[in-house]
Design an enzyme around this catalytic site. Structure first.
Site, PDB file in Angstrom:
ATOM      1  N   LYS A  85       0.844  -1.205   0.000  1.00 16.82           N
ATOM      2  CA  LYS A  85       0.000   0.000   0.000  1.00 16.82           C
ATOM      3  C   LYS A  85       0.882   1.259   0.000  1.00 16.82           C
ATOM      4  O   LYS A  85       1.983   1.228  -0.533  1.00 16.82           O
ATOM      5  CB  LYS A  85      -0.975  -0.041   1.179  1.00 16.82           C
ATOM      6  CG  LYS A  85      -1.801  -1.342   1.191  1.00 16.82           C
ATOM      7  CD  LYS A  85      -2.963  -1.317   2.112  1.00 16.82           C
ATOM      8  CE  LYS A  85      -3.717  -2.636   2.029  1.00 16.82           C
ATOM      9  NZ  LYS A  85      -4.874  -2.681   2.894  1.00 16.82           N
ATOM     10  N   GLY A 143      -1.691  -7.477   3.295  1.00 11.34           N
ATOM     11  CA  GLY A 143      -1.378  -6.049   3.393  1.00 11.34           C
ATOM     12  C   GLY A 143      -0.444  -5.782   4.555  1.00 11.34           C
ATOM     13  O   GLY A 143       0.773  -5.915   4.437  1.00 11.34           O
ATOM     14  N   GLU A 177      -9.913  -0.485  -1.497  1.00 12.46           N
ATOM     15  CA  GLU A 177      -9.564   0.887  -1.101  1.00 12.46           C
ATOM     16  C   GLU A 177      -9.663   1.830  -2.291  1.00 12.46           C
ATOM     17  O   GLU A 177     -10.067   2.980  -2.157  1.00 12.46           O
ATOM     18  CB  GLU A 177      -8.158   0.912  -0.480  1.00 12.46           C
ATOM     19  CG  GLU A 177      -8.175   0.305   0.921  1.00 12.46           C
ATOM     20  CD  GLU A 177      -6.838  -0.208   1.390  1.00 12.46           C
ATOM     21  OE1 GLU A 177      -5.836  -0.045   0.680  1.00 12.46           O
ATOM     22  OE2 GLU A 177      -6.803  -0.801   2.492  1.00 12.46           O
ATOM     23  N   SER A 208      -6.688  -9.174   6.465  1.00 14.34           N
ATOM     24  CA  SER A 208      -6.182  -9.475   7.819  1.00 14.34           C
ATOM     25  C   SER A 208      -5.508 -10.837   7.930  1.00 14.34           C
ATOM     26  O   SER A 208      -5.609 -11.488   8.969  1.00 14.34           O
ATOM     27  CB  SER A 208      -7.308  -9.355   8.854  1.00 14.34           C
ATOM     28  OG  SER A 208      -7.816  -8.053   8.880  1.00 14.34           O
TER      29      SER A 208
HETATM   30  P1  PGA Z   1      -4.563  -6.440   5.159  1.00 15.32           P
HETATM   31  O1  PGA Z   1      -4.716  -5.859   3.703  1.00 15.32           O
HETATM   32  O2  PGA Z   1      -3.821  -7.755   5.054  1.00 15.32           O
HETATM   33  O3  PGA Z   1      -3.785  -5.388   5.898  1.00 15.32           O
HETATM   34  O4  PGA Z   1      -5.926  -6.632   5.686  1.00 15.32           O
HETATM   35  C1  PGA Z   1      -5.011  -6.657   2.612  1.00 15.32           C
HETATM   36  C2  PGA Z   1      -5.271  -5.742   1.444  1.00 15.32           C
HETATM   37  O5  PGA Z   1      -6.062  -4.802   1.602  1.00 15.32           O
HETATM   38  O6  PGA Z   1      -4.694  -5.927   0.364  1.00 15.32           O
END
Ligand code: PGA
Length: 268
Positions: A11, A250, A99, A229
Site C-alpha cells: 500500500k 497487506g 480501497e 487481515s
Molecule cells: P490487510 O490488507 O492484510 O492489511 O488486511 C489486505 C489488502 O487490503 O490488500
C-alpha cells in the site's frame, strides 16, 4: 495443478530504505521455498529500487507487481501511470482493490477498463472483488455476512471485471476475494478476517462463474485467492481450504519475519 501465490500489498507505506531492506529480507528469508509464487507490490516509486535489490531472484522465486494503473496507455493524464510504462517493470497489477473502489470511486466499468489496459500490455491483473456492504458487528465477528444477498454482488463484480476478456487472456488473471470489512483495522476494515470455510465457499462460487463464462479447464486453472487481515497465525485456516490458491497480504507484508512465516506455511 495451481501454483499457490502470495501477494504482498505494501500500500502507501515504506520509504526508500525501508523498501530495500524489506525486499532484501524477504528475498533472504524465502530462498529455500519452492512451488510458491511470491509477488511484491511496492509503491510505484520503489519498483525500480526493489527490482535492483532482488535482482538475482527477480522473475524466478519473487515477482514484482504494481498496485494500480491507468486505463489509457499514454496522453494528457497528469499524475497517472500506465500499463505501457509498467510492462517492463513488473509482471502483475492489482486492479479494483476495495480501497481504490472506496477512496477513488472506481466502479466496475473502470475496473474492466483497467483489466484490459493491463492485459494489452502483457501484465497479469490481480482482480479484487468482495462485498462492500456495511456489516454488523455480529457478522464481522462471525467472519461472514448474509451469504445469499452478498454472493450475487460479488459474482456480478467478477463478471463485469471480465467483460470482453478472451479465454486466452483470462489465463493470465488472478482473482482475489477481498471483503473490505475484513481488511486490517483502520478507516475501512475491522481487522477480523473472513472465516476460512466461508471464503472457500465464495471462491467456489467465483470459480463456478468462470466455468459458466469460459469453460471447465479455464475454471480449474485460474487462481483465486483470499485477502483481508491474513497473518502468520490465521494463515492455516485458509491453507486448509483446497479451493483457496493463495493470499493477498497487506499489513503483515510490511513485517518481514511474519510475512516470511506466511510464505513458509503456504509453501507447506
Ligand atoms: P490487510 O490488507 O492484510 O492489511 O488486511 C489486505 C489488502 O487490503 O490488500
Amino acid at each position: 495443478m495451481r501454483t499457490p501465490i502470495i501477494v504482498a500489498n505494501w500500500k502507501m507505506n515504506t520509504n526508500l530504505s525501508d523498501a530495500i531492506v524489506l525486499a532484501q529480507s524477504i528475498k533472504n528469508g524465502t530462498h529455500q521455498l519452492e512451488n510458491v509464487e511470491i509477488v511484491l507490490c511496492p509503491p510505484f516509486v520503489w519498483l525500480y529500487p526493489v527490482a535492483e535489490a532482488i535482482e538475482k531472484v527477480l522473475n524466478k522465486r519473487i515477482k514484482l507487481g504494481a498496485q494500480n494503473l491507468f486505463w489509457q496507455d499514454e496522453g494528457a493524464y497528469t499524475g497517472e501511470i500506465s500499463g505501457k510504462m509498467l510492462r517492463r517493470m513488473c509482471e502483475y497489477i492489482i486492479v479494483g482493490h476495495s480501497e481504490r473502489r472506496h477512496w477513488f470511486q472506481e466502479d466496475d466499468e473502470i475496473v474492466n477498463d483497467k483489466v484490459h489496459a493491463a492485459l494489452r500490455n502483457g501484465l497479469k491483473p490481480i482482480i479484487c472483488v468482495g462485498e462492500y456492504k456495511k456489516m454488523t458487528e455480529e457478522q464481522i465477528s462471525r467472519g461472514r455476512p448474509n451469504k445469499v444477498s452478498v454472493g450475487i454482488n460479488i459474482i456480478n463484480q467478477l463478471a463485469r471485471a471480465l467483460e470482453n476478456v478472451s479465454k486466452k487472456d483470462v489465463q493470465n488473471v488472478v482473482i482475489a476475494y477481498e471483503p473490505i470489512w475484513a481488511i486490517s483495522k483502520g478507516r475501512l476494515g475491522s481487522g477480523n478476517p473472513a472465516d476460512g470455510a466461508y471464503s472457500a465457499s465464495v471462491i467456489n462460487q467465483l470459480r463456478e462463474k468462470i466455468f459458466r463464462l469460459y469453460d471447465w479447464d479455464t475454471a480449474q486453472n485460474i487462481r483465486i485467492i483470499y485477502g483481508g487481515s491474513v497473518n502468520s497465525k490465521n494463515i492455516t485456516e485458509f491453507i486448509r481450504q483446497p479451493e483457496i490458491d493463495g493470499v493477498l497480504v497487506g499489513g503483515v507484508s510490511l513485517k518481514s519475519k511474519e510475512f516470511i512465516k506466511v510464505c513458509e506455511e503456504m509453501a507447506g
